[in-house]
Write an enzyme that holds these catalytic residues in place. Structure first.
Site, PDB file in Angstrom:
ATOM      1  N   ASP A  83      48.245  71.290  11.316  1.00 48.93           N
ATOM      2  CA  ASP A  83      48.781  71.763  12.167  1.00 48.93           C
ATOM      3  C   ASP A  83      48.170  70.522  12.853  1.00 48.93           C
ATOM      4  O   ASP A  83      48.648  70.394  13.849  1.00 48.93           O
ATOM      5  CB  ASP A  83      49.256  72.994  12.807  1.00 48.93           C
ATOM      6  CG  ASP A  83      49.735  72.337  14.379  1.00 48.93           C
ATOM      7  OD1 ASP A  83      50.949  72.146  14.426  1.00 48.93           O
ATOM      8  OD2 ASP A  83      49.413  73.563  15.406  1.00 48.93           O
TER       9      ASP A  83
ATOM     10  N   GLY B 143      46.234  75.940  28.257  1.00 44.56           N
ATOM     11  CA  GLY B 143      47.883  76.832  27.305  1.00 44.56           C
ATOM     12  C   GLY B 143      47.438  77.856  26.784  1.00 44.56           C
ATOM     13  O   GLY B 143      46.694  78.622  27.229  1.00 44.56           O
TER      14      GLY B 143
ATOM     15  N   MET C 272      49.727  84.946  21.405  1.00 37.75           N
ATOM     16  CA  MET C 272      48.701  85.594  21.663  1.00 37.75           C
ATOM     17  C   MET C 272      47.554  85.480  22.012  1.00 37.75           C
ATOM     18  O   MET C 272      46.488  86.304  22.974  1.00 37.75           O
ATOM     19  CB  MET C 272      48.113  86.238  19.546  1.00 37.75           C
ATOM     20  CG  MET C 272      49.228  86.687  18.783  1.00 37.75           C
ATOM     21  SD  MET C 272      49.582  87.887  18.881  1.00 37.75           S
ATOM     22  CE  MET C 272      50.567  88.086  18.978  1.00 37.75           C
ATOM     23  N   GLY C 273      47.564  84.269  22.463  1.00 37.65           N
ATOM     24  CA  GLY C 273      46.103  84.149  23.204  1.00 37.65           C
ATOM     25  C   GLY C 273      46.250  82.705  24.080  1.00 37.65           C
ATOM     26  O   GLY C 273      47.453  82.649  24.390  1.00 37.65           O
TER      27      GLY C 273
END
Lengths: 188, 1031
Positions: free
Chosen positions: B201, B84, B88-89
């Protein structure tokens, strides 16, 4: 660096979200100034050679602006849309100035400059693209917005669709139509 | 200006709406009258679709030269594929290959060019958050580091699983299975909250379920950390540029951008529950736009799950959601955070209560305001305080406390110092610092010591001290049936008589680290690292042979001694005549040997990290055992010789098949392994770590600590006839251990254990689980003696006053009875069909005679019957909806309904009744019959005087109380919480003196043994635990 009152940003974001163009303009200004100042500030601190993506700068700006406020969850996506436009302005402005100065190289550039130079390396006439986008806006503003969000904001179809209140499929179609238009425009 | 775009644009748009394969034909038909236009549109269409990357690469995407590729390395990890990506990452599936051992991990790394300060800060925070979380249902942080170009990365446990909603549907899970899975998720979130971390989340994509049906919580990327009451809001901001958060699982306060607290996770759990129960989402309609969805989340009440469920998976009947599950879900989804469940644990507990057929505690719109609980339950602060205490001497701790609490009374100070000593002792036991644990216990004020002190003392001092010799003890062996030969640093060796306890010194070679005795008991071989072998004639008590080379060895079945030397030499010594024959071999430096008489096999472990199985007669090598990554310092055959265990400096213990040399198991007790012994039970005992703990590898493959020695254990001897293992240690003691030694014995089942009872003689206890079995255990051997099956789920069990009968009542209200002589079963009374939609609370309690008291829930009243099941009489003429009940020794009964409490005399006359302002969760009558304690859904314990029914005190039991038990002497009250802790209250000062920490889910039943020695607890986590007190 000039501090932007955090409350201002939040307020402006909300008003932008509600469709107030004046608020949006003011926000671009704030963001634009902020980005430029950040680029200047980083010039001294970071060595040349390492490249920072322009969008990373936008993010950094967003974090700094919003951290002082509270709870920006909802407005974040609007900020993304706004930052996409700000990015577009910054880049186009840079391109204009470069053209005017006939690209006088400086020994040490800020990271934004660095990134912009990298961008120029993509062999894309940014000013022509900007002109094309303006034209396209006259035909179909939504299509131009999708390009802005995707190209300058790095969004997916889905995200762009969410910001514009349209479905993913519609956003994707708008993208292809805009692409045909811009390609034609740039080929001239 | 592009000509004609006014016409071309819309046509192109319309063209793209058509299915790809029909576009050309569609355009021809559409432009049949203007073919030129058609051609122009088609040309633009082709250019639009041309894949040359035009405008495709947005500025956020790193260009190709900075992207990573499969096969590239980050640290020691090889990238496999992208799992995924965000702004940013990027998360990669990666592999670490160590020899034959392949480990898959998930690596989260900052994108090149995205390493702004804020992102780096964010990464650090995420690493800290993850490092603090160690829970079976949270994906673990394995490693972290910085790439060569200076970008940080996190290495996390890779969870090969499916999102929980997909898993439930694809596996076709039924209602109960779904709810159990959900409870596990709640517990994991609650655990994170306990460590000050709010996930924020929670959604199916972040709750994966693996092949063994373990849910795992992932992605604390936007978690919020609360520390010392301060918010360290790491906020979602760093995700800008990443995919936008879908608000589907977001709470109203998140949507509104307000301050987010723990109850936000409770809300998201509610959405998750809604999803797995109904297949839909509380606020989603297929056409909902983002804005609409947000408005709905903030303003609209969701449809009842039982109404939405028709769209859901076939497995769930909407009718089964009606009532409790509707209420429960809606309370979790309350718009007002303060009105939701106070914690994920509280939500889990109510789901468990539903599953167990108990009334749920939530009432739509009346959930008590318990937000502050989060702070009280907040562990890190407490833990760090205790850790600090553990480092201090009690005197110093006392002084510090005095400094901080100068105004407080001496009494309070004494109590605080007592509880601090206990907490420090417990921390030391956990860390296996036995000496420190004993010192802490010794410093606890004597006059306050009570059950909990003895419980800890017991944990820190297992194994009976047989001999206490002021010497560092090394090797040990049995010399005849009743004597141990033990070597020591100072004296050489000791002969210890196991019958008389007599202890004799033998002047043997100095610093012998090992000793072994020949089969006929005539010879002893003492082995020293420095001086080599010394053979002793035990009868004449004198040395007969010395060989300076041989430092290890054993007697073969033919009576000869096989010795091994450090220079890799090997020799056979005949003790009778002292003849020596060198045995050439290629095995290397032999560090450990064992011999199996049954099969005439020898096993040796070498410095060269190999073990070999040799023929016991010819000494020819047969099979190599390879895999250790350090010198092998201990080897042992199982009793039948079928298995070999090996251990050494690589810290692993490996078990091998003797015949083919295949490795059957590898496991690590933590630390070097220098001695090993198989017990007659087939379990393996290992030692060698510096802290003195012996580790038992039990039949389930878990390492059970045996704590008693205060320093390194050097040798183990199994005495099968006596049923004991002896251990020698540097602490100077020889300890004897029974094979069933267990720290915190736990009896596991896969289902809730909610019905518990001690036999009046305290020698046995019974527990009923939701799997329909009532198990009876022996307290001393901890063995399961009976498993009594009934057709339905037992709700309660009890023994008659003299222990002749065991009663059980099942969840249909049917009464079962077993005679405890031979456990013959009799059905005493038929029950009614039970439906999960309605709860009934069935309890059975012994009466002072031989009969039983029965209570019924929503549609019945308590009744008494004789042990033969006859003479069923209603206790009172009123219809009572009993939810909790307890009984005094005199036969008086305390009954709790949802909103009333009644105190009845033995004849059923109501002595008093009073209103309850909260739903009762447990009641208990003190052994003296003077006090009643009522636990209620607000988490408080109400202490009532039984004479009048007046409330004398109200105290907060952190984590709520779902079970209560008085110690028989009345000085302690145990209260089981929804998080799994058991608090022990001093019943005079009403303060918590100690907390038993072991269960992971609600403690639903508690009972002290009638002799007051042990406490038994049963939990929804499927275990029964025995907390042992003074022996």
């Amino acid at each position: 660096m000039q501090e932007i009152p955090p409350g201002d940003v939040t307020r402006l974001l909300r008003r932008t979200a509600q469709g107030e163009n004046e608020a949006a303009e003011r926000l671009y200004e704030l963001l634009y100034d902020h980005l430029r100042e950040m680029a200047a500030a980083q010039r001294a601190r970071r060595g040349a050679g390492d490249t920072l993506q322009p969008t990373a700068l936008v993010n950094e700006a967003w974090i700094r602006l919003a951290q002082n406020g509270n709870g920006e969850w909802r407005d974040r996506e609007h900020f993304l849309a706004v930052s996409a436009r700000a990015m577009r302005f910054v880049l186009v402005d840079h391109a204009r100035r470069s053209q005017a100065l006939k690209r006088k190289p400086t020994a040490r550039r800020g990271r934004l400059e660095e990134a912009l130079v990298q961008f120029e390396g993509r062999a894309l006439d940014l000013l022509a693209l900007e002109e094309g986008l303006e034209r396209l806006t006259e035909h179909d503003e939504r299509q131009a917005r999708v390009v802005e969000l995707r190209f300058f904001g790095g969004m997916t179809y889905e995200e762009a669709g969410q910001v514009l209140g349209i479905s993913r499929a519609t956003a994707e179609r708008a993208w292809y139509v805009a692409r045909a238009f811009l390609r034609e425009h740039l080929d001239r | 200006m592009i000509s004609d775009w006014e016409r071309i644009g819309p046509l192109l748009d319309e063209l793209l709406e058509q299915p790809a394969e029909q576009r050309e034909a569609w355009l021809q038909g559409r432009c049949s009258s203007d073919e030129a236009l058609g051609r122009e549109v088609w040309r633009h269409y082709e250019r639009a679709m041309q894949e040359d990357g035009f405008l495709e690469s947005p500025l956020t995407t790193p260009d190709s030269k900075s992207a990573r590729r499969p096969g590239e390395h980050i640290g020691p990890y090889a990238l496999v594929r992208e799992l995924g990506a965000g702004g940013m990452g990027i998360v990669w599936l990666a592999e670490r290959v160590d020899g034959n051992f392949r480990r898959q991990v998930a690596i989260k790394v900052v994108k090149r060019g995205m390493d702004t300060e804020a992102v780096l800060r964010r990464f650090r925070t995420e690493m800290q958050v993850q490092a603090n979380l160690d829970h079976p249902h949270v994906a673990r942080l394995i490693d972290g580091g910085v790439t060569e170009e200076g970008l940080p990365f996190l290495v996390l446990e890779y969870v090969a699983g499916r999102p929980i909603d997909v898993y439930c549907d694809e596996e076709g899970l039924g209602l109960e299975q779904r709810l159990r899975l959900f409870v596990d998720v709640c517990r994991a979130v609650d655990y994170a909250h306990g460590r000050g971390v709010i996930h924020r989340d929670l959604k199916p994509g972040n709750v994966l379920v693996d092949g063994e049906r373990n849910p795992k919580l992932l992605d604390f990327g936007i978690a919020k950390v609360i520390e010392g009451g301060e918010d360290f809001d790491t906020l979602a901001l760093t995700r800008t540029g990443e995919r936008l958060l879908s608000p589907r699982y977001a709470s109203p306060e998140q949507v509104r951008g307000e301050v987010v607290g723990p109850s936000t996770d409770v809300y998201s759990l509610g959405v998750l529950l809604y999803r797995i129960l109904t297949g839909g989402l509380p606020h989603d309609a297929p056409t909902t736009s983002l804005r609409e969805l947000e408005d709905r989340i903030c303003d609209q009440e969701p449809a009842l799950p039982s109404r939405s469920a028709s769209r859901g998976p076939d497995a769930i009947e909407p009718a089964r959601l009606r009532g409790d599950l509707d209420t429960l879900t809606l309370v979790a989804l309350h718009k007002d955070p303060a009105r939701r469940y106070a914690s994920p644990a509280a939500l889990a507990t109510d789901v468990e209560r539903f599953l167990a057929g108990k009334p749920i505690l939530a009432r739509a719109d009346s959930i008590p305001y318990r937000v502050s609980r989060f702070v009280r339950r907040h562990r890190p602060l407490v833990a760090s305080t205790l850790a600090a205490f553990a480092l201090l001497t009690t005197a110093l701790a006392g002084a510090l406390l005095f400094y901080f609490e100068a105004a407080s009374s001496a009494d309070r100070l004494r109590w605080t110092s007592y509880t601090a000593s206990l907490a420090a002792a417990e921390a030391a036991i956990r860390d296996n610092r036995i000496g420190a644990a004993r010192r802490q216990l010794a410093s606890a004020p004597e006059e306050l010591r009570n059950w909990e002190w003895f419980h800890l003392q017991e944990r820190a001092d297992r194994g009976q001290v047989l001999f206490d010799i002021h010497d560092e003890l090394w090797g040990a062996t049995l010399s005849g049936p009743d004597a141990l030969l033990v070597t020591g640093r100072e004296q050489g060796a000791y002969r210890l008589d196991l019958e008389s306890g007599e202890q004799t010194s033998l002047s043997v070679v100095a610093e012998a680290t090992r000793v072994t005795v020949s089969n006929d008991g005539a010879w002893a071989a003492f082995l020293s690292e420095v001086q080599g072998l010394s053979l002793w004639d035990l009868e004449k008590k004198r040395e007969t042979f010395v060989d300076g080379r041989l430092q290890r060895g054993l007697f073969l079945s033919d009576g000869r001694f096989l010795g091994a030397a450090q220079d890799a030499g090997m020799a056979l010594v005949d003790p009778a005549d002292g003849s020596v024959v060198d045995v050439p071999h290629q095995l290397g430096n032999i560090r450990a040997l064992d011999y199996c008489r049954e099969r005439e096999l020898l096993v040796v472990g070498t410095w060269e990290e190999e073990a070999w199985i040799l023929d016991g007669g010819t000494l020819e090598p047969r099979t190599a055992l390879r895999g250790h990554e350090g010198s092998i310092e201990a080897v042992a055959f199982s009793a039948d010789g079928a298995l070999v265990a090996s251990g050494g400096l690589d810290g692993t213990v490996r078990i091998w098949d003797t015949d083919d040399g295949s490795q059957l198991r590898q496991s690590s007790p933590g630390g070097f392994v220098t001695c090993l012994a198989f017990l007659p039970t087939g379990e393996l005992l290992a030692s060698g770590t510096g802290d003195g703990v012996l580790w038992l590898l039990d039949s389930r493959g878990t390492w059970v600590p045996w704590r008693g020695h205060a320093a390194r254990v050097r040798d183990l001897v199994v005495d099968e006839p006596r049923g004991l293992v002896y251990s020698t240690s540097f602490d100077g003691t020889v300890r004897a251990w029974t094979f069933d030694t267990r720290d915190l014995p736990t009896f596991e089942s896969t289902v809730f254990m909610q019905a518990l009872a001690w036999k009046p003689d305290a020698r046995q206890f019974a527990a009923g689980g939701m799997d329909g079995a009532i198990r009876v255990w022996d307290r001393d051997s901890l063995a399961e003696e009976h498993s009594l099956r009934i057709q339905s789920k037992p709700m309660d069990v009890t023994w008659s006053g003299r222990g002749e009968w065991l009663f059980a009542i099942d969840h249909r209200g049917a009464l079962h009875r077993w005679e405890t002589q031979d456990y013959t079963w009799t059905a005493l009374q038929e029950g009614a069909e039970f439906s999960i939609d309605r709860y009934r609370h069935f309890r059975v309690l012994a009466t002072p005679g031989e009969g039983a008291l029965l209570t019924f829930g929503s549609d019945g009243s308590p009744a008494l019957c004789r042990p033969d099941g006859t003479g069923m009489e209603r206790l009172t003429s009123n219809t009572l909806r009993v939810v909790e009940v307890d009984r005094s020794k005199e036969g008086r009964t305390l009954l709790a309904e949802l909103d009333r409490l009644h105190w009845l005399d033995a004849d059923g006359n109501v002595l008093w009744s009073r209103r309850l302002d909260q739903i009762p969760t447990a009641v208990s009558v003190s052994p003296l019959g003077d006090l009643a304690v009522v636990a209620a859904s607000d988490g408080a314990l109400r202490i009532l005087r039984l004479g009048t029914g007046g409330e004398t005190q109200r105290v907060e039991n952190p984590g709520g109380a779902h079970s209560l038990a008085f110690h028989p002497d009345g000085t302690r009250l145990a209260a089981g919480t929804e998080g799994g802790d058991i608090h022990l209250w001093d019943t005079e000062s009403w303060r918590i003196v100690y907390t038993l920490d072991g269960h992971t889910q609600t403690v639903e039943a508690l009972e002290f043994s009638p002799d007051g020695r042990d406490l038994l607890s049963g939990s929804f986590d499927g275990t029964v635990r025995l907390w042992q007190g003074p022996r």
